[in-house]
Enzyme design. Structure first.
Site, PDB file in Angstrom:
ATOM      1  N   TYR A 141      -0.145  10.189  -1.476  1.00  0.00           N
ATOM      2  CA  TYR A 141       0.460   9.787  -0.195  1.00  0.00           C
ATOM      3  C   TYR A 141       1.918   9.393  -0.389  1.00  0.00           C
ATOM      4  CZ  TYR A 141       1.812   6.577   3.588  1.00  0.00           C
ATOM      5  OH  TYR A 141       2.505   5.937   4.588  1.00  0.00           O
TER       6      TYR A 141
ATOM      7  N   LYS B 245       5.452  11.131   0.948  1.00  0.00           N
ATOM      8  CA  LYS B 245       6.430  10.433   1.792  1.00  0.00           C
ATOM      9  C   LYS B 245       7.792  10.393   1.092  1.00  0.00           C
ATOM     10  CE  LYS B 245       5.891   8.673   5.271  1.00  0.00           C
ATOM     11  NZ  LYS B 245       5.905   9.149   6.679  1.00  0.00           N
TER      12      LYS B 245
ATOM     13  N   THR C 151       7.647   4.594   4.261  1.00  0.00           N
ATOM     14  CA  THR C 151       6.860   3.464   3.770  1.00  0.00           C
ATOM     15  C   THR C 151       7.510   2.825   2.539  1.00  0.00           C
ATOM     16  OG1 THR C 151       4.786   3.009   2.603  1.00  0.00           O
ATOM     17  CG2 THR C 151       5.519   5.252   2.560  1.00  0.00           C
ATOM     18  N   ASP C 152       7.173   1.576   2.292  1.00  0.00           N
ATOM     19  CA  ASP C 152       7.656   0.920   1.067  1.00  0.00           C
ATOM     20  C   ASP C 152       6.949   1.470  -0.175  1.00  0.00           C
ATOM     21  OD1 ASP C 152       5.125  -0.203   1.446  1.00  0.00           O
ATOM     22  OD2 ASP C 152       5.789  -2.290   1.342  1.00  0.00           O
ATOM     23  N   GLU C 153       5.854   2.236   0.037  1.00  0.00           N
ATOM     24  CA  GLU C 153       5.073   2.707  -1.115  1.00  0.00           C
ATOM     25  C   GLU C 153       5.848   3.717  -1.973  1.00  0.00           C
ATOM     26  OE1 GLU C 153       0.930   3.412  -0.230  1.00  0.00           O
ATOM     27  OE2 GLU C 153       0.981   2.008   1.450  1.00  0.00           O
TER      28      GLU C 153
END
Ligand code: NAD
Ligand code: TYD
Length: 352
Positions: A158, A162, A132-134
């Protein structure tokens, strides 16, 4: 060419689109969908392809090393597309352990199983990790974008889980020479998304005339990509991407939450035959999410320039398709909100 490919998390939102694309596009491949069927896994997402001869479903936990190794060895697996994860930020705030277990240990378990199964013979093999870009943290309200070189700076449990899994994938490439790719994608939307996420939750609440909980002032910004465009990018990168590389995937499509919410309201009202904007009265500003990242925005130009990918759908078209899909598939939604969907997979699979 015949290939045997594992897709983990194939009963989830993005995974189901990836499985469908691969099963339909590559009749010579056998696709093994490995999914634990957590609350987010729903085999109804794959009902249309479940009888295809090149599709197999295996109910298993990616943290179960022996089972993962067994599946890889018994089926001569040469590609792994890893999507299984706990994926919802709000849940990660309440229960970070589950996120570390599945996202970190699950990824490490799969990597180690692949290393043993492939025994150092990596030609023609690929471990593709979906992220994810997060992991990049939060941007301000300027024109900066996340690139593949942006420093990792995760804030939520989260994104921290990741980020950790991404590092393990790269460590296996650098240490053992495992051919691997990581892609970091922005927010996906489209059919079959679990209604804890903003877009399906709001469409369903509008339909029922329920409050629409906007976190904080609704000023946070996300980049949105139609899920089938993400699946197409995964297909392209799996086949043409360079081992050891990272690619950002995004929609070049930033929206402030409140503006996006107004588009969803307008579209849903129209398709329900209500007065456009009538449901804006349902907007309810609620307490902000803890550690809520202000803005995510992806620079996907590497993928565009190197592999020729770009999103195929305009956002207006994607949102229209999405709202229409949820309204046309109310039974799918109602089976989730009533818990009925879990019975479907119990009946279909767990008793075999
Ligand atoms: P999802 O929550 O809809 O689906 C996750 C799937 O993984 C479910 O089917 C679930 O049953 C399965 N799963 C969970 N734990 C498992 C375990 N221990 N063993 C086996 N299966 C397990 O998630 P999603 O939105 O489809 O996201 C898929 C992947 O894409 C995730 O890795 C996520 O981090 C990443 N991603 C998602 C988005 C997004 O906007 N949704 C954006 C970028 C990246
Ligand atoms: P979400 O769909 O949970 O994705 P992510 O947190 O991975 O970006 O949320 C998208 C944005 O919408 C995010 O800024 C949080 C916000 N949001 C709300 O304002 N209300 C809600 O009920 C939800 C679920 C999200």
């Amino acid at each position: 060419m015949r290939r045997n490919i594992i897709v983990t998390g194939g009963a989830g939102f993005i995974g189901s689109h990836v499985v469908r694309l691969f099963v339909e596009k590559y009749p010579d491949y056998t696709i093994y969908n490995i999914d634990k069927l957590t609350y987010a896994g729903n085999l109804a997402n794959l009902k249309d392809i479940e009888d295809r001869p090149n599709y197999r479903f295996v109910k298993a936990d990616v943290c179960d090393f022996d089972t993962m190794l067994g599946i890889m060895r018994d089926n001569d697996i040469d590609g792994i597309i890893h999507l299984a994860a706990e994926s919802h930020v709000d849940r990660s705030i309440k229960d970070p352990f589950t996120f570390a277990r599945t996202n970190v240990m699950g990824t490490l378990t799969l990597l180690e199983a692949a290393r043993r199964a492939w025994e150092g013979r990596y030609e023609g093999k690929m471990f593709y990790h979906i992220s994810t870009d997060e992991v990049y943290g939060a941007l301000g309200f300027d024109s900066t974008l996340f690139t593949e070189n942006t420093r990792y700076d995760p804030h939520s449990p989260y994104s921290a889980s990741k980020a950790s899994s991404d590092h393990f994938v790269r460590a296996f490439h650098d240490t053992y020479g495992m051919p691997s790719i990581v892609t970091n994608c922005s927010n996906n939307y489209g059919p079959y998304q679990f209604p804890e996420k903003l877009i399906p939750l709001f469409i369903n609440n509008i339909r029922h005339g329920r409050p629409l909980p906007v976190y904080g002032k609704g000023e946070n910004v996300r980049d949105w990509l139609y899920v089938e465009d993400h699946a197409r990018a995964i297909d392209l990168i799996f086949h043409k991407g360079k081992a050891g590389d990272t690619y950002n995937i995004g929609g070049f499509n930033e929206w402030k939450n409140i503006d996006l919410i107004k588009v969803i309201i307008k579209t849903t009202d129209r398709l329900l035959g209500r007065m456009e904007g009538e449901s804006e009265r349902l907007i309810s500003y609620v307490k902000d999410r803890a550690g809520h990242d202000l803005r995510y925005a992806i620079d996907a130009s590497k993928l565009r320039d190197e592999l020729g990918w770009k999103p195929s759908l305009q956002f207006e078209e994607g949102i229209e398709k999405t709202v229409r899909w949820y309204l046309d598939n109310q039974q799918w939604m109602d089976n989730i909100t009533s818990g009925e969907y879990e019975k479907y997979y119990e009946d279909m699979y767990c008793k075999r």
